[in-house]
Every structure is written in C-alpha cells, then in structure tokens.
Design an enzyme around this catalytic site. Sequence first.
Site, PDB file in Angstrom:
ATOM      1  N   CYS A 123      -1.418  18.446   9.735  1.00  0.00           N
ATOM      2  CA  CYS A 123       0.022  18.146   9.732  1.00  0.00           C
ATOM      3  C   CYS A 123       0.890  19.402   9.767  1.00  0.00           C
ATOM      4  O   CYS A 123       2.094  19.310   9.992  1.00  0.00           O
ATOM      5  CB  CYS A 123       0.382  17.296   8.521  1.00  0.00           C
ATOM      6  SG  CYS A 123      -0.525  15.756   8.460  1.00  0.00           S
ATOM      7  N   HIS A 131       7.981  18.005   7.136  1.00  0.00           N
ATOM      8  CA  HIS A 131       6.923  17.088   7.579  1.00  0.00           C
ATOM      9  C   HIS A 131       7.181  15.740   6.910  1.00  0.00           C
ATOM     10  O   HIS A 131       7.441  15.660   5.710  1.00  0.00           O
ATOM     11  CB  HIS A 131       5.552  17.647   7.171  1.00  0.00           C
ATOM     12  CG  HIS A 131       4.439  16.679   7.382  1.00  0.00           C
ATOM     13  ND1 HIS A 131       4.328  15.929   8.539  1.00  0.00           N
ATOM     14  CD2 HIS A 131       3.392  16.320   6.593  1.00  0.00           C
ATOM     15  CE1 HIS A 131       3.259  15.164   8.440  1.00  0.00           C
ATOM     16  NE2 HIS A 131       2.674  15.368   7.275  1.00  0.00           N
ATOM     17  N   ASN A 163       3.756   8.723   8.760  1.00  0.00           N
ATOM     18  CA  ASN A 163       3.277  10.093   8.914  1.00  0.00           C
ATOM     19  C   ASN A 163       2.556  10.211  10.254  1.00  0.00           C
ATOM     20  O   ASN A 163       1.481   9.639  10.445  1.00  0.00           O
ATOM     21  CB  ASN A 163       2.326  10.409   7.749  1.00  0.00           C
ATOM     22  CG  ASN A 163       1.754  11.818   7.809  1.00  0.00           C
ATOM     23  OD1 ASN A 163       1.877  12.503   8.822  1.00  0.00           O
ATOM     24  ND2 ASN A 163       1.121  12.236   6.731  1.00  0.00           N
TER      25      ASN A 163
HETATM   26  N1  COA Z   1      -0.287  -1.051  -2.117  1.00  0.00           N
HETATM   27  C1  COA Z   1      -0.333  -1.400  -3.406  1.00  0.00           C
HETATM   28  N2  COA Z   1      -0.944  -0.643  -4.346  1.00  0.00           N
HETATM   29  C2  COA Z   1      -1.536   0.499  -3.932  1.00  0.00           C
HETATM   30  C3  COA Z   1      -1.512   0.900  -2.583  1.00  0.00           C
HETATM   31  C4  COA Z   1      -0.875   0.068  -1.654  1.00  0.00           C
HETATM   32  N3  COA Z   1      -0.800   0.356  -0.350  1.00  0.00           N
HETATM   33  N4  COA Z   1      -2.175   2.072  -2.476  1.00  0.00           N
HETATM   34  C5  COA Z   1      -2.590   2.395  -3.706  1.00  0.00           C
HETATM   35  N5  COA Z   1      -2.207   1.452  -4.590  1.00  0.00           N
HETATM   36  C6  COA Z   1      -2.440   1.403  -6.016  1.00  0.00           C
HETATM   37  C7  COA Z   1      -3.629   2.225  -6.440  1.00  0.00           C
HETATM   38  O1  COA Z   1      -4.821   1.499  -6.268  1.00  0.00           O
HETATM   39  C8  COA Z   1      -3.314   2.497  -7.866  1.00  0.00           C
HETATM   40  O2  COA Z   1      -3.641   1.361  -8.629  1.00  0.00           O
HETATM   41  P1  COA Z   1      -4.292   1.503 -10.094  1.00  0.00           P
HETATM   42  O3  COA Z   1      -3.254   2.216 -10.901  1.00  0.00           O
HETATM   43  O4  COA Z   1      -4.524   0.088 -10.460  1.00  0.00           O
HETATM   44  O5  COA Z   1      -5.533   2.305  -9.877  1.00  0.00           O
HETATM   45  C9  COA Z   1      -1.802   2.638  -7.896  1.00  0.00           C
HETATM   46  O6  COA Z   1      -1.342   1.992  -6.687  1.00  0.00           O
HETATM   47  C10 COA Z   1      -1.329   4.066  -7.921  1.00  0.00           C
HETATM   48  O7  COA Z   1      -2.069   4.787  -6.954  1.00  0.00           O
HETATM   49  P2  COA Z   1      -1.813   6.301  -6.664  1.00  0.00           P
HETATM   50  O8  COA Z   1      -2.740   6.753  -5.561  1.00  0.00           O
HETATM   51  O9  COA Z   1      -1.804   7.077  -7.933  1.00  0.00           O
HETATM   52  O10 COA Z   1      -0.317   6.211  -6.119  1.00  0.00           O
HETATM   53  P3  COA Z   1       0.641   7.351  -5.663  1.00  0.00           P
HETATM   54  O11 COA Z   1       1.921   7.200  -6.353  1.00  0.00           O
HETATM   55  O12 COA Z   1      -0.018   8.701  -5.686  1.00  0.00           O
HETATM   56  O13 COA Z   1       0.911   6.963  -4.148  1.00  0.00           O
HETATM   57  C11 COA Z   1       0.254   7.730  -1.959  1.00  0.00           C
HETATM   58  C12 COA Z   1      -0.164   6.965  -3.219  1.00  0.00           C
HETATM   59  C13 COA Z   1      -0.938   7.785  -1.028  1.00  0.00           C
HETATM   60  C14 COA Z   1       1.390   6.987  -1.306  1.00  0.00           C
HETATM   61  C15 COA Z   1       0.692   9.151  -2.365  1.00  0.00           C
HETATM   62  O14 COA Z   1      -0.273   9.720  -3.201  1.00  0.00           O
HETATM   63  C16 COA Z   1       0.922  10.073  -1.219  1.00  0.00           C
HETATM   64  O15 COA Z   1       1.790   9.847  -0.393  1.00  0.00           O
HETATM   65  N6  COA Z   1       0.202  11.196  -1.198  1.00  0.00           N
HETATM   66  C17 COA Z   1       0.373  12.253  -0.220  1.00  0.00           C
HETATM   67  C18 COA Z   1      -0.168  11.776   1.026  1.00  0.00           C
HETATM   68  C19 COA Z   1       0.098  12.711   2.143  1.00  0.00           C
HETATM   69  O16 COA Z   1       1.156  13.221   2.298  1.00  0.00           O
HETATM   70  N7  COA Z   1      -0.918  12.877   2.961  1.00  0.00           N
HETATM   71  C20 COA Z   1      -0.852  13.501   4.190  1.00  0.00           C
HETATM   72  C21 COA Z   1      -0.851  14.947   4.080  1.00  0.00           C
HETATM   73  S1  COA Z   1      -0.342  15.582   5.583  1.00  0.00           S
END
Ligand code: COA
Length: 322
Positions: free
Chosen positions: A111, A249, A279
């Site tokens: 990215c 980004h 993304n």
């Molecule tokens: N819908 C509903 N619940 C979801 C879900 C979805 N699509 N995806 C994950 N969850 C749940 C998880 O299972 C977790 O449940 P639990 O507490 O029962 O275990 C809970 O939501 C929290 O998950 P978590 O991964 O801690 O959430 P988060 O706030 O970190 O959000 C992302 C997840 C992926 C959206 C976030 O971490 C993110 O955007 N990360 C960066 C990603 C990124 O930029 N990547 C590309 C780099 S270029």
Amino acid sequence: MSKIVGMGFYAPEKVYDNAYMESIVETNDEWITQRTGIKERRIAADDEYTSDLATVAARRALEDAGMSAEELDLIILTTVTPDYFTPATACVVQKNIGAVNAAAFDLNAACSGFATAMTVADQFLSNGTYKNVLVISADALSKATDYNDRGTCILFGDGAGAVIFSSEKGGVLSSWIGAKGDGGDKLTSLAYREDAEETEKRISHNKNTIWMAGSEVMKFAVKIMAEAADKVVADAGLTWDDIDIVIPHQANVRIVDSAAKRIGIDTDKMFINLDRYGNTSGASIPIALCEARDAGRLKKGDKAVLVGFGGGLTWAAAVIEY
Ligand code: COA
C-alpha cells in the site's frame, strides 16, 4: 524537480456494498461503518485484471497531460496482484498503450507503492536521466481476498491510479520511504513459498489470499503515518500551516483520524474517499489525488502531503507542490 503534468484513475463498475458483505459473512453495516468508514468497494470483473485497470488509468493520465504514449521514458507500476510474475505488469501496460520508448518495471511496496514509486521516479527526473515518467498503482485485491474472512474482506476494493511526472522545477519537495521487515509477518500473501503455519492462519487455507493482524497493523499505521508526515513537512522546510491538503492511504477512517490527532491538524485537511472505494492498496493515493483535484480541493500551486503505509511493513510520504 518532478512536476505532476497529468493524472487519471479507473475503478471497476461492479460494487460490493455493505449490504452485500452482510450477505456473505457475519457482519453488518453499522460495524463496518463505525470500525472502518467503508460503505462500498469496486470489484473487477472475473476477466478484468490489474493490467486492465492500470491501462485505463494510464490512458486517462496521458489524455489529461495532453501527451502521447511515445513521449514516456519510463513506466513504474506498483501492485501486489500482478497479472504475471513475468512479464511485469508495467510491460503489459507499456504494450497496451504503445509506450514504445519507455523502460518499464514493477515495484512492490504494497500500500506504500505509489509514494515509493514516485520517489524513485523523482530520482530519474532530478538527475536528468528522464523527462517523463508514468507512475501507476493498480490492484485487483478482490482476486487475493478471502471472502470467508470478515476481518479482511470488508476492507478491500479494486482500482488504479496513474500520474505523469515531468522534469520541471518544483513538484516533489521532499520524500521519505522506509521499511520495517521484522513486522512483515503482520500482513502476508504467499507466492511460491510453502509455509504451513501461514497457510493455516487463513480461514479458507488458501495461501495466496491476504492475511492480516488487523489491530497490530492499525497501531503501526497510526504511529508511522504521523511520524512520516511530520518528517516530510519539516524536510521540505515547511510547517503544517503551509500544507493545503493531506492525501493519506485510504485504509480505515479511524487510522486517518488518529493520525490527524497525533499530528495536531484538523481532519478537514485530510482528503477521504475510502467510503466509496475501501482500501485499494497503492491505488488509493493516486485515486484520491485525482478526486481531490477534480473536486477543487487541490489547485495549482497547492502543497499536498501524500502518506502511505502497508505490507512489508513499509511506509512512504512526500510533500508535493501541484
Ligand atoms: N464484522 C463484525 N465483527 C467483526 C468484523 C466484521 N467485519 N471483523 C472483526 N470483527 C470482530 C472480531 O471478531 C472481534 O470480535 P471479538 O471481540 O468477539 O473477538 C471484534 O470485531 C474486534 O475485532 P478487532 O480486529 O480487534 O477490531 P478492530 O477494531 O481492530 O477492527 C479492522 C478491525 C480490520 C477493521 C482494523 O483492525 C483495521 O482496519 N486494521 C488496519 C487494517 C489495514 O489498514 N490494513 C491494510 C494495511 S495497508
């Protein structure tokens, strides 16, 4: 020494909105909206590949610049979803647009690809080797997405952005690219390597799909975006008051908001279009750049900060004068 003289982008027609995501994984519009800011993503057709998206974006950039393909000296294309390992997707695009005088190669900085490639382009332009360089970032992430994994599939979309840089005074005022290879295992997509542990992490056990430790990548992203953006502004001899717009980004609105808070700038300075595209990897910055310009948010003479982060782990930031 690298002025932007033309830009263009392309996003496929097919749309996966949050209602569609609800129909394929255990998720809901409210969760996706609150946790990511994403409402819909564009998805390439089954027979539409990264080079196809890139070719349309490249043609639009050439048209915008009023330049013929023969005038290009170099094409750098960044992608993590190439059509082939060889030929490089840049070579496929070179053929498609008829850029017969251009050298062409691919660059993988995930990215962070666009700002990284732009920094490479700036070297060739500043040292007088080339006059016109086309930088394209394009990805068909939908082809590398595990649609059983709700933690990643709600994030990714497809698209391409292309920008032509020419050797004129001004343009890229400063840039910083970097890598932290010891965090590489936080965001992976396997190629030839057989790695049972990595493959096992994936819900569908398909090693070619993207796996990510989402919250760890998020922490890295917020910290490095703020640090990289601050550094390039200082390196350009500017302060944040001199900056008209930030094109980050487009990964997650929470990352963008937190980075803005850390830097101490108003979120209004950030251009955000991730609600409509998700993304799109390296393509997200040039797509946003085009939309910012078309919306009148980026005008001639404006100073913009571009800042990205991604797999590798990598980061890349730059200050440009448009
Ligand atoms: N819908 C509903 N619940 C979801 C879900 C979805 N699509 N995806 C994950 N969850 C749940 C998880 O299972 C977790 O449940 P639990 O507490 O029962 O275990 C809970 O939501 C929290 O998950 P978590 O991964 O801690 O959430 P988060 O706030 O970190 O959000 C992302 C997840 C992926 C959206 C976030 O971490 C993110 O955007 N990360 C960066 C990603 C990124 O930029 N990547 C590309 C780099 S270029």
